[in-house]
Design a protein around this motif. Sequence first.
Motif, PDB file in Angstrom:
ATOM      1  N   TYR A 102       0.868  -1.180   0.000  1.00 27.34           N
ATOM      2  CA  TYR A 102       0.000   0.000   0.000  1.00 27.34           C
ATOM      3  C   TYR A 102       0.905   1.229   0.000  1.00 27.34           C
ATOM      4  CZ  TYR A 102      -3.346  -3.498   1.704  1.00 27.34           C
ATOM      5  OH  TYR A 102      -4.122  -4.615   1.849  1.00 27.34           O
ATOM      6  N   PHE A 103       0.672   2.172  -0.934  1.00 27.66           N
ATOM      7  CA  PHE A 103       1.576   3.315  -1.020  1.00 27.66           C
ATOM      8  C   PHE A 103       0.871   4.510  -1.666  1.00 27.66           C
ATOM      9  CE2 PHE A 103       2.164   0.336  -4.461  1.00 27.66           C
ATOM     10  CZ  PHE A 103       2.283   1.092  -5.610  1.00 27.66           C
ATOM     11  N   LYS A 104       1.576   5.645  -1.642  1.00 25.39           N
ATOM     12  CA  LYS A 104       1.054   6.912  -2.171  1.00 25.39           C
ATOM     13  C   LYS A 104      -0.273   7.278  -1.514  1.00 25.39           C
ATOM     14  CE  LYS A 104       4.346   7.723  -5.229  1.00 25.39           C
ATOM     15  NZ  LYS A 104       5.265   8.875  -5.122  1.00 25.39           N
ATOM     16  N   GLU A 105      -0.274   7.250  -0.150  1.00 26.61           N
ATOM     17  CA  GLU A 105      -1.462   7.584   0.640  1.00 26.61           C
ATOM     18  C   GLU A 105      -2.658   6.716   0.238  1.00 26.61           C
ATOM     19  OE1 GLU A 105      -1.825  11.821   0.127  1.00 26.61           O
ATOM     20  OE2 GLU A 105      -0.454  12.189   1.813  1.00 26.61           O
ATOM     21  N   ASP A 106      -2.386   5.446   0.030  1.00 24.51           N
ATOM     22  CA  ASP A 106      -3.363   4.419  -0.326  1.00 24.51           C
ATOM     23  C   ASP A 106      -4.052   4.692  -1.664  1.00 24.51           C
ATOM     24  OD1 ASP A 106      -4.454   1.949   0.154  1.00 24.51           O
ATOM     25  OD2 ASP A 106      -6.136   2.701   1.330  1.00 24.51           O
ATOM     26  N   ARG A 107      -3.417   5.493  -2.505  1.00 24.51           N
ATOM     27  CA  ARG A 107      -3.940   5.657  -3.867  1.00 24.51           C
ATOM     28  C   ARG A 107      -3.550   4.478  -4.748  1.00 24.51           C
ATOM     29  NH1 ARG A 107      -2.146  10.976  -2.944  1.00 24.51           N
ATOM     30  NH2 ARG A 107      -0.296  10.633  -4.238  1.00 24.51           N
ATOM     31  N   TRP A 108      -2.484   3.771  -4.368  1.00 22.55           N
ATOM     32  CA  TRP A 108      -2.015   2.627  -5.134  1.00 22.55           C
ATOM     33  C   TRP A 108      -1.917   1.411  -4.223  1.00 22.55           C
ATOM     34  CZ3 TRP A 108      -1.319   2.497 -10.354  1.00 22.55           C
ATOM     35  CH2 TRP A 108      -1.247   3.719 -11.017  1.00 22.55           C
TER      36      TRP A 108
END
Length: 361
Positions: A102-108
């Motif tokens: 989970y990364f980019k503030e949960d955008r990805w």
Amino acid sequence: MKKPLQLLPVLLLLLLFAPGQLSAQQDTTQGSTKTDSTKKVDFSLMPFLSYNRNLELMLGVIPMMMYKLDQTDSISPKSLSGLSAIYTTNGSFFVAGFNRWYFKEDRWRASLFALTGDNNSQFYMDDIDSPGFYDYGTKTTIVSVGIQRKIIDKFYGGITYTYSHYDTQYEDDVQPPSTTETNGLEVNLLLDTRDAVYYPTKGRRSRLRWITYPEGLGNEVEANKILSEYNHYFSVHDDRDVIAARFAGKFGLGDIAFEQQVTVGGKDIRGYSQGKYRGDGLMSLQGEYRYNFNEKMGLVGFAGMATIYGSDTDSFNWKLYPGAGVGYRYRAFKTVKFNIGLDAAVGKDDWGVYFRIGESF
């Protein structure tokens, strides 16, 4: 004649029991212990012990860790990576690696799974002189990689590619040896309003997946599948316990080879471990009560019903297959509510024991 399903090794990720645990928190940049949970990598090392009606006694070890890909990201859930190595007394063995990022503030969101092993199991045949279960051995390799992107708040879309290779030998030459290779391309949509990805207490998770096996990707048989699931979570008893409900539908379209068929069992309906009831499609409903009697341990009780269609055995089609059982849960990590555990369930003329990483759904 169609060939037996070779996907039992994928259930490895659901098999886990942890009588003990080793945890450590480390600063990922300086190697010192910190109190800020965003600076920690949580390790959990679990021995594995289980019994299955097909694989018999199973022994192994599964190390896992949770971590932040970006220490400044306070929105994304922690990512999960792990390895598993399992040996069984019927001569099977599996080695697998699994990752959820989970990364980019949960955008990805991204996933990577790889497995190799030798699976000695059984399948049911009724169109020969002596109907019954027959043994087979399959050398298996599976690799799957997927990526999802947030479209709008709580709504994701993504793609997944899965490669599978099987070399199979059959008992008493009831079928000729076979080599099967499949390449699956999946397009998926996800609505995720859960309050936590690893142990939700409220909200829902609804997912729709279209998987295609086109001849252009090297598949011998062109086929398509639509997979749907809807999970709903309700917090009860002042947020101590959880009621979880699930619907699952798996629908084969076109000429579905046995490797792409579905089996009654696993997370969709527990209590079936022999792999007897399988077909082109499946629908199931189940409910589960999750009772947390302290911060680290809990119990679950569950019941459900499934049906299948498109089975090679006509008498199996559109029948009801009930399943019910109980389970034990243990918290594997200190900083994140993430359970491992053991379920025991009974079904129609069958039963199963399930050791799992995370909840059943």
